[in-house]
Scaffold this motif. Sequence first.
Motif, PDB file in Angstrom:
ATOM      1  N   SER A  29      33.522  64.527  28.761  1.00 36.51           N
ATOM      2  CA  SER A  29      33.333  63.870  30.053  1.00 36.51           C
ATOM      3  C   SER A  29      34.655  63.229  30.479  1.00 36.51           C
ATOM      4  O   SER A  29      35.522  62.954  29.639  1.00 36.51           O
ATOM      5  CB  SER A  29      32.234  62.801  29.967  1.00 36.51           C
TER       6      SER A  29
ATOM      7  N   ASP B 204      25.229  62.263  32.168  1.00 33.95           N
ATOM      8  CA  ASP B 204      24.347  61.430  32.995  1.00 33.95           C
ATOM      9  C   ASP B 204      23.212  62.252  33.613  1.00 33.95           C
ATOM     10  O   ASP B 204      22.469  61.767  34.457  1.00 33.95           O
ATOM     11  CB  ASP B 204      25.160  60.738  34.103  1.00 33.95           C
ATOM     12  N   LYS B 205      23.062  63.513  33.185  1.00 29.66           N
ATOM     13  CA  LYS B 205      21.976  64.364  33.698  1.00 29.66           C
ATOM     14  C   LYS B 205      20.824  64.377  32.711  1.00 29.66           C
ATOM     15  O   LYS B 205      21.031  64.397  31.497  1.00 29.66           O
ATOM     16  CB  LYS B 205      22.481  65.797  33.904  1.00 29.66           C
TER      17      LYS B 205
ATOM     18  N   THR C 224      26.623  70.065  48.451  1.00 29.87           N
ATOM     19  CA  THR C 224      26.619  69.616  47.053  1.00 29.87           C
ATOM     20  C   THR C 224      27.679  68.546  46.835  1.00 29.87           C
ATOM     21  O   THR C 224      27.446  67.545  46.151  1.00 29.87           O
ATOM     22  CB  THR C 224      26.901  70.801  46.094  1.00 29.87           C
TER      23      THR C 224
ATOM     24  N   MET D  64      27.751  64.339  45.075  1.00 26.75           N
ATOM     25  CA  MET D  64      28.312  64.245  43.719  1.00 26.75           C
ATOM     26  C   MET D  64      28.873  62.862  43.418  1.00 26.75           C
ATOM     27  O   MET D  64      29.489  62.230  44.278  1.00 26.75           O
ATOM     28  CB  MET D  64      29.425  65.293  43.523  1.00 26.75           C
ATOM     29  N   THR D  65      28.644  62.408  42.179  1.00 31.63           N
ATOM     30  CA  THR D  65      29.238  61.147  41.735  1.00 31.63           C
ATOM     31  C   THR D  65      30.716  61.387  41.411  1.00 31.63           C
ATOM     32  O   THR D  65      31.154  62.533  41.283  1.00 31.63           O
ATOM     33  CB  THR D  65      28.542  60.623  40.465  1.00 31.63           C
TER      34      THR D  65
ATOM     35  N   LYS E 106      22.520  72.411  32.224  1.00 30.64           N
ATOM     36  CA  LYS E 106      23.607  72.970  33.035  1.00 30.64           C
ATOM     37  C   LYS E 106      23.077  73.963  34.053  1.00 30.64           C
ATOM     38  O   LYS E 106      23.511  74.010  35.183  1.00 30.64           O
ATOM     39  CB  LYS E 106      24.628  73.623  32.103  1.00 30.64           C
TER      40      LYS E 106
ATOM     41  N   GLU F  64      34.870  66.132  36.676  1.00 34.88           N
ATOM     42  CA  GLU F  64      34.554  67.195  35.716  1.00 34.88           C
ATOM     43  C   GLU F  64      34.715  68.593  36.321  1.00 34.88           C
ATOM     44  O   GLU F  64      34.669  69.589  35.597  1.00 34.88           O
ATOM     45  CB  GLU F  64      33.146  66.991  35.145  1.00 34.88           C
ATOM     46  N   LEU F  65      34.919  68.664  37.654  1.00 33.11           N
ATOM     47  CA  LEU F  65      35.189  69.959  38.286  1.00 33.11           C
ATOM     48  C   LEU F  65      36.513  70.552  37.791  1.00 33.11           C
ATOM     49  O   LEU F  65      36.705  71.765  37.826  1.00 33.11           O
ATOM     50  CB  LEU F  65      35.234  69.809  39.817  1.00 33.11           C
TER      51      LEU F  65
ATOM     52  N   GLN G 232      32.262  60.895  38.628  1.00 31.15           N
ATOM     53  CA  GLN G 232      32.423  61.567  37.335  1.00 31.15           C
ATOM     54  C   GLN G 232      32.157  63.069  37.450  1.00 31.15           C
ATOM     55  O   GLN G 232      32.858  63.882  36.848  1.00 31.15           O
ATOM     56  CB  GLN G 232      31.481  60.941  36.306  1.00 31.15           C
ATOM     57  N   GLN G 233      31.166  63.438  38.239  1.00 30.63           N
ATOM     58  CA  GLN G 233      30.856  64.862  38.450  1.00 30.63           C
ATOM     59  C   GLN G 233      32.018  65.568  39.150  1.00 30.63           C
ATOM     60  O   GLN G 233      32.336  66.723  38.842  1.00 30.63           O
ATOM     61  CB  GLN G 233      29.574  65.004  39.272  1.00 30.63           C
TER      62      GLN G 233
END
Length: 684
Positions: A532, A631-632, A483, A487-488, A684, A494-495, A490-491
Amino acid sequence: MDMNQYLEVFIEESKEHLQSCNEQLLELEKNPEDINIVNEIFRSAHTLKGMSATMGYEDLAKLTHQMENVLDAIRNHKIKFNPEILDVVFLAVDDLEAMVQSIADGGDGKRDVSDVVAKLLLIEKGESPVQAVAKSEVAVAVAERIPTVKSIYDEFEMTVLQQSKEQGFETFEITVSLREDCLLKAARVFMVFEILEKIGEVIKSNPSVEQLEEEQFDHEFTVTIVSKDTKDDIQKKVMKVSEVERVDVNLLSLADLRLIDNETKEPVTSKEKVDEEKEMASNGELKNQEEKKTASSAKQSSSKTIRVNIERLDILMNLFEELVIDRGRLEQISRDLNNQELYETVERTSRITGDLQNIILNMRMVPVETVFNRFPRMVRQLARDLNKKIHLEIIGAETELDRTVIDEIGDPLVHLIRNALDHGVETPEVRKASGKSEEGTVVLKAYHSGNHVFIEIEDDGAGISREKVLAKALKSGIVTEQTAAAMTDQQVYELILASGFSTAEKISDVSGRGVGLDVVKSTIESLGGSISIDSKLGHGSVFSIQLPLTLSIISVMLTEIQQEKFAIPLSSIIETAIVKKSDILNAHNQRVIDFRGKVVPLLFLKDLFEVPVLEEEEDEFYSVVIVRKGDKMAGLVVDSFIGQLEVVLKSLGNYLTNVFAISGATILGDGQVALIVDCNALIK
């Protein structure tokens, strides 16, 4: 006079004056030579002192008076302003805020402020506030400087007192305390007044004579008289009345008395009144007094405002929500009956309720400034604690949000700003070594966009390391290596919003980057918003919060699945589409579609919500609502679209608190209940 009716206004106005003091003190720190700023702070303190004395909060009035003396000495160039003085005045403001909060919470507003008063007294004498002063000295000094005057006098009463003084009479303020077991309080009051009227003339009583006669007081009352008797004689004569426990007699000079200023309606001492008039005369302002009065009254008439309790607005909003439901019902009936006159009447009613809705929503709107204005002081203190140089820039403080959202958003913002200061902005040495200016900048920005308000916290600090975040996330088992690879940036950033996640090597008293950010995220999402994060290593980070303008009335797309109705918030929808069944693809056991070059997964609401199948569909097309969170994206498959409308969001109650992907319900025009889909939870 019963002061309780003014309590709410007193609390609100006191908070406003203290906030003004905080803001102006921060300005004064930047411009220590600007006497206009000192005058602004002095005016706020002076007004607060008068209000406190009128309401009977003597501790508040005394501390404000002492602070006022220091400010007066600064503006008259008797002492020179420096950071040491600023710190002490800030401490005084902190104590005043605590006292006002105590009153707001139903307390008496009392507080031990002897330490800060001692420091203020030393500053006034031109000495360093670091020196210690015994509490007893402070108490004596304060008592000497500020006589306890329990009554406020109007100009007529002041004239009587002045004329009496000229004729050889003295003014006494007599406080009589009755025994707690006194049964006939009114009778004892009558006997006291009978004695006082023989030895002088009663000018005023507090509480009023009517309240005393009706026993509307505890066990203590104050009477102001003019007399040629001595203080001791008066005390002995009043003490002869049975069931009188204590008699305190104060001899007052005219300079000690507080009167109501006709212009400001604020209590001031007669000496202050004379001093102010002298100052105005010396500035050539006295001759323009009438012009100022005219301008002041014109200003008042042009900006008339009224304070309204938020509970009343909540009741008004609830009633209007019921009206919106009935409006939808009427629209449905008029369509069913197809009566032209009814249709026109309903159409007009809809327009009027639409205007009414805008007015009610605007009444509930509050500038985010009410939250933002606490941060400059907080940033100043934290920067000093952390030995950092930080400049806070606030943009868009006039942006308005619903009061319910404002009440909830304060704590998350505090946490994000503390994180930015502690782990975002570097120390001056590190910044200098990196080629940056020693002073870091944190920008707090708010702006409207569509039906949302965006709040951004941006810092020009160290930024977030993608590698560090991923390493910690893999170690904690939050993500898998497979995973993580997809991931980008930004993703990955956000973790850090995950529960208990932190990349901080050392957790400080202020914060650890990530500690508690899961609470920030859950609070914002509970308000129907989202957060975000964007960051550039070495250049800084931006935390962006998206919030709805209001929480209760929302625009939705109404859809149907079998015979059940579901409402999807328009704020989450990109567009609606009709998709051929043959265009649906399979990827990783998930049905997807190609939407404008992007792979978008399909979610069949019929299966997710286990809607009972009453009739099998044989259509070759699917009705799809494309929704987005950040962005999802996802495509929600429904049977049909009904249309767009405004609905009232109602909670599902205490029994249905954990229903998956349903944020609430609404009552439609035909009386049916439609569930409101939580798109954030689905994506989500």
